[in-house]
Scaffold this active site. Structure first.
Site: not given
Length: 172
Positions: A9, A13-15
Site C-alpha cells: 500500500d 499507515v492510513h485510515g
C-alpha cells in the site's frame, strides 16, 4: 503467531489500514518495511501518530524486516507488514522472509502506470515483480478491505495482458 498479513500500500499507515485491516485481524504490531521511511525520522514520527495506542509500530529497512521475521523477532505478536511496492516484497523474499501470500492494496496512479483496478495502477517493473513473486508460489490477492472480494492478481494481469494484445497494444 507472528506475521498475519503482508500488504502493499503506497500510503503505508492510513485510515483504511488501521480501521479495516488492523481492527479486523486484531493486529497488535505494525511493521513498515521501507528503506526510505526507516531513514527518515520525520516520517517515522508521523506514522507513530497514526497508530492507535496499544499497537506497536516498527519502521524498518526491508532487510531489517526480513531479518526480524526470520528470527521470529516479534514473538507472539500479530504482525501486519506494510510495504509501498512489490519490489520491496520481492527483496524481503530474497532475504529469506517466509512469504506465502501478499495483499495488494493501494498502488495509486502516477505517470508511467496503467490502472488495472480501482486502486491498483502498475508499471512494467510492478508487473514483472508480481510475476516473479507468483513464480515462487506466493499468492497475490488484490483487496482493499477485509470484507471486499479478493481478486487474484496473476489472473487479473493475464486477462489485462490478453485485452491489450487483442486491442493491438503492447502488453506489459
Amino acid at each position: 503467531m507472528s506475521v498475519v498479513l503482508v500488504r502493499i500500500d503506497d500510503r503505508l499507515v492510513h485510515g483504511q489500514v488501521i480501521e479495516g485491516w488492523v481492527k479486523s485481524l486484531r493486529i497488535n504490531h505494525v511493521v513498515v518495511a521501507s528503506d526510505m521511511v526507516a531513514a527518515d525520522e520525520t516520517q517515522k514520527a508521523l506514522y507513530c501518530l497514526a497508530v492507535p495506542h496499544g499497537i506497536s509500530l516498527d519502521c524498518l529497512s526491508v532487510s531489517e524486516a526480513a531479518r526480524d521475521w526470520i528470527k521470529d523477532g516479534w514473538g507472539a505478536d500479530k504482525v501486519l507488514i506494510l510495504t509501498s511496492n512489490p519490489q520491496d516484497v520481492l527483496r524481503m523474499f530474497h532475504a529469506g522472509a517466509p512469504l506465502k501470500s501478499v495483499n495488494v492494496g493501494g498502488m495509486h496512479y502516477r505517470e508511467g502506470r496503467v490502472q488495472v483496478l480501482k486502486a491498483v495502477s502498475l508499471d512494467d517493473s510492478d508487473v514483472a515483480t508480481f510475476h516473479a513473486l507468483a513464480a515462487q508460489g506466493i499468492v497475490l490477492e488484490a483487496r482493499p478491505l477485509p470484507l471486499d472480494e479478493p481478486v487474484n492478481v496473476v489472473t487479473l494481469l493475464d486477462q489485462w495482458q490478453q485485452e491489450q494484445q487483442a486491442m493491438g497494444e503492447q502488453p506489459r
